[in-house]
Design a protein around this motif. Structure first.
Motif, mmCIF file in Angstrom:
data_model
loop_
_atom_site.group_PDB
_atom_site.id
_atom_site.type_symbol
_atom_site.label_atom_id
_atom_site.label_comp_id
_atom_site.label_asym_id
_atom_site.label_seq_id
_atom_site.Cartn_x
_atom_site.Cartn_y
_atom_site.Cartn_z
ATOM 1 N N SER A 1 0.920 -1.276 0.040
ATOM 2 C CA SER A 1 -0.011 -0.034 0.156
ATOM 3 C C SER A 1 0.829 1.222 0.032
ATOM 4 N N LEU A 2 0.200 2.299 -0.491
ATOM 5 C CA LEU A 2 0.959 3.523 -0.146
ATOM 6 C C LEU A 2 1.544 4.080 1.013
ATOM 7 N N ALA A 3 0.920 3.634 1.923
ATOM 8 C CA ALA A 3 1.251 3.824 3.407
ATOM 9 C C ALA A 3 2.460 3.269 3.682
ATOM 10 N N GLU A 4 2.509 1.791 3.200
ATOM 11 C CA GLU A 4 3.695 0.827 3.539
ATOM 12 C C GLU A 4 4.786 1.379 2.547
ATOM 13 N N MET A 5 4.756 1.869 1.712
ATOM 14 C CA MET A 5 5.782 2.424 0.477
ATOM 15 C C MET A 5 6.372 3.452 1.379
ATOM 16 N N THR A 6 5.737 4.577 1.842
ATOM 17 C CA THR A 6 5.901 5.725 2.159
ATOM 18 C C THR A 6 6.500 5.475 3.665
ATOM 19 N N ALA A 7 6.116 4.209 4.460
ATOM 20 C CA ALA A 7 6.587 4.346 5.808
ATOM 21 C C ALA A 7 7.941 4.782 5.977
ATOM 22 N N PRO A 8 8.304 5.343 7.366
ATOM 23 C CA PRO A 8 9.622 6.017 7.845
ATOM 24 C C PRO A 8 10.774 4.774 7.504
ATOM 25 N N GLU A 9 10.579 3.603 7.630
ATOM 26 C CA GLU A 9 11.406 2.466 7.617
ATOM 27 C C GLU A 9 11.756 1.927 6.342
ATOM 28 N N HIS A 10 11.099 2.549 5.168
ATOM 29 C CA HIS A 10 11.141 2.142 3.894
ATOM 30 C C HIS A 10 11.829 3.106 3.033
ATOM 31 N N ILE A 11 12.664 2.459 2.161
ATOM 32 C CA ILE A 11 13.575 3.454 1.231
ATOM 33 C C ILE A 11 12.834 3.046 -0.310
ATOM 34 N N GLN A 12 12.585 4.257 -0.699
ATOM 35 C CA GLN A 12 11.907 4.084 -2.172
ATOM 36 C C GLN A 12 13.043 4.765 -3.189
ATOM 37 N N ILE A 13 13.533 3.860 -3.746
ATOM 38 C CA ILE A 13 14.438 3.986 -4.975
ATOM 39 C C ILE A 13 13.635 4.819 -6.111
ATOM 40 N N GLN A 14 14.062 5.863 -6.423
ATOM 41 C CA GLN A 14 13.374 6.681 -7.730
ATOM 42 C C GLN A 14 13.966 6.164 -8.967
ATOM 43 N N ASP A 15 15.296 6.309 -8.966
ATOM 44 C CA ASP A 15 16.023 5.967 -10.255
ATOM 45 C C ASP A 15 17.342 6.024 -10.102
ATOM 46 N N PHE A 16 18.051 5.222 -10.868
ATOM 47 C CA PHE A 16 19.638 5.358 -10.836
ATOM 48 C C PHE A 16 20.195 5.074 -12.234
ATOM 49 N N ILE A 17 21.611 5.658 -12.435
ATOM 50 C CA ILE A 17 22.194 5.837 -13.440
ATOM 51 C C ILE A 17 23.709 5.086 -13.155
ATOM 52 N N ILE A 18 24.387 4.357 -14.088
ATOM 53 C CA ILE A 18 25.732 3.836 -13.817
ATOM 54 C C ILE A 18 26.423 4.371 -14.976
ATOM 55 N N SER A 19 27.487 4.939 -14.640
ATOM 56 C CA SER A 19 28.711 5.294 -15.705
ATOM 57 C C SER A 19 29.916 5.342 -15.178
ATOM 58 N N HIS A 20 31.020 4.843 -15.943
ATOM 59 C CA HIS A 20 32.185 4.797 -15.507
ATOM 60 C C HIS A 20 32.447 4.307 -13.935
ATOM 61 N N ASN A 21 31.607 3.238 -13.857
ATOM 62 C CA ASN A 21 31.797 2.694 -12.243
ATOM 63 C C ASN A 21 31.466 3.839 -11.259
ATOM 64 N N LYS A 22 30.763 4.698 -11.686
ATOM 65 C CA LYS A 22 29.770 5.530 -10.718
ATOM 66 C C LYS A 22 28.545 5.389 -10.750
ATOM 67 N N LEU A 23 27.804 5.540 -9.476
ATOM 68 C CA LEU A 23 26.199 5.289 -9.397
ATOM 69 C C LEU A 23 25.803 6.616 -8.964
ATOM 70 N N PHE A 24 24.711 7.173 -9.771
ATOM 71 C CA PHE A 24 23.952 8.312 -9.561
ATOM 72 C C PHE A 24 22.636 7.712 -9.142
ATOM 73 N N VAL A 25 22.097 8.097 -7.896
ATOM 74 C CA VAL A 25 20.965 7.189 -7.482
ATOM 75 C C VAL A 25 20.061 8.336 -6.778
ATOM 76 N N ARG A 26 18.596 8.283 -6.679
ATOM 77 C CA ARG A 26 17.941 9.062 -6.159
ATOM 78 C C ARG A 26 16.663 8.243 -5.348
ATOM 79 N N PHE A 27 16.764 8.509 -4.210
ATOM 80 C CA PHE A 27 15.513 7.646 -3.302
ATOM 81 C C PHE A 27 14.995 8.652 -2.041
ATOM 82 N N ILE A 28 13.708 8.145 -1.844
ATOM 83 C CA ILE A 28 13.054 9.028 -0.745
ATOM 84 C C ILE A 28 13.154 8.110 0.296
ATOM 85 N N LEU A 29 13.261 8.563 1.417
ATOM 86 C CA LEU A 29 13.635 8.407 3.085
ATOM 87 C C LEU A 29 12.936 9.378 3.883
ATOM 88 N N LYS A 30 11.885 9.006 4.818
ATOM 89 C CA LYS A 30 11.528 9.872 5.615
ATOM 90 C C LYS A 30 11.125 11.246 5.140
#
Length: 360
Positions: A250-279
């Motif tokens: 559920s949306l409540a579970e997905m946005t719970a304080p103990e959950h990380i929501q990974i929005q997207d990520f990109i890999i380039s030259h062994n570097k990770l560009f990541v966006r996520f929602i927490l709290k």
């Protein structure tokens, strides 16, 4: 005596298995504070060039969703899942492909579009008709359709091969199809554990650095599948937090304080560009995957905050975040104000202006 030997062998095997698991890089998303971090070296991100989209008639096809599909020998390809733009390095839109429909040679929505460097063609996967891929030339001419072995959840072409992900949790996570012979040339030897979910959601299938990566739905592991087999590339270590395990949470579970929501990520030259929602905060991070080192972190607490990496271009400070990567090139969409500051004559084209960054 025999029991002791068996026990020693068992311990050695367990030790080897633990060692192999330890060698997989772990990206510690859940073991951080909210402090701002910037340990980027001066030469890690180097601005290559910037441009605005245009064509000979001055008519700009507006893209609502920006997806980077590939780099050609003399430009790159953008799509918004409906239209496909063949773009030259200076931003000139050389060709627009739009074949939306339900008839032959048409598609409803291109959930994945990839450029096959072997043939020079565009390979599109239509999620609404997920038993086939459709292939066009760069001039928009229809080449052919390929019927797939079964209904799949995703398809992505690279170097003459088509990588397919399956819905069925009991089947190999990835199949590989040769685009010229149209035969399955390799199946993965292992089955990535996938949970049965109430919704048929797509596994993430991405192409970065001339490699294909798989992130199964709600999984914390990203696999390299370029060889046709699933090799763990890195693990999102959520620490004291959690990544939701069920796609029907559920949306409540997905946005719970103990959950990380990974929005997207990109890999380039062994570097990770990541966006996520927490709290209820958006985290922007850059990691060195091999060293498991956090190089950059910015926490967005309100809509007024910067939502990217600060860089200086021609003496002007702007903020960027990549929406796509090919090899060591990051493609970022500029905010209209930043685009106008860099290109005062771009006019309405400032709405669709881009900056290319090289990663070292």
């Amino acid at each position: 005596m025999r029991i002791k030997v068996y026990f020693i062998v068992f311990c050695v095997l367990c030790s080897c298995q633990q060692k192999r698991e330890l060698e997989i890089p772990r990206i510690g998303l859940g073991n951080i504070t909210e402090e701002e971090i910037n340990m980027l070296s001066e030469d890690m991100l180097s601005v290559s060039h910037y441009f605005a989209l245009y064509n000979e008639n001055g008519i700009l096809p507006y893209l609502n969703t920006m997806i980077l599909a590939g780099e050609t020998e003399d430009g790159f390809i953008l799509t918004d899942m409906v239209r496909v733009l063949i773009v030259e390095p200076d931003g000139n839109v050389r060709n627009v492909i739009q074949r939306r429909g339900n008839g032959p040679q048409e598609y409803q929505m291109l959930m994945n579009l990839s450029f096959d460097s072997c043939s020079g063609n565009l390979v599109g996967f239509d999620y609404s008709r997920n038993d086939r891929v459709i292939i066009y030339g760069q001039d928009g001419a229809f080449v052919k359709e390929i019927r797939l072995p079964e209904h799949v959840s995703n398809a992505l072409a690279l170097n003459g091969r088509l990588f397919l992900t399956c819905f069925d949790p009991g089947k190999p996570a990835v199949m590989v199809l040769d685009l010229s012979s149209e035969t399955v040339t390799n199946e993965s030897s292992a089955v990535v554990q996938k949970k049965k979910t109430a919704m048929m959601m797509m596994d993430g299938l991405f192409c970065f650095d001339d490699q294909v990566f798989l992130q199964p739905v709600m999984s914390d592991t990203v696999f390299s599948v370029t060889s046709g087999k699933e090799t763990p590339f890195f693990i999102f270590d959520s620490g004291k937090y959690a990544i939701p395990e069920e796609s029907y949470a559920s949306l409540a579970e997905m946005t719970a304080p103990e959950h990380i929501q990974i929005q997207d990520f990109i890999i380039s030259h062994n570097k990770l560009f990541v966006r996520f929602i927490l709290k209820q905060k958006l985290f922007l991070q850059i990691w060195d995957i091999e060293q498991e080192k956090l190089l950059f972190q910015h926490v967005v607490r309100s809509m007024e905050d910067d939502m990217g990496i600060p860089v200086e271009v021609d003496g002007k400070r702007i903020v960027i975040w990549p929406f796509g990567a090919i090899k060591n090139h990051l493609y970022c969409q500029l905010k209209p104000d930043d685009a106008f500051a860099l290109m005062p004559d771009c006019g309405d084209a400032c709405e669709q202006a881009f900056l290319c960054v090289s990663v070292r």
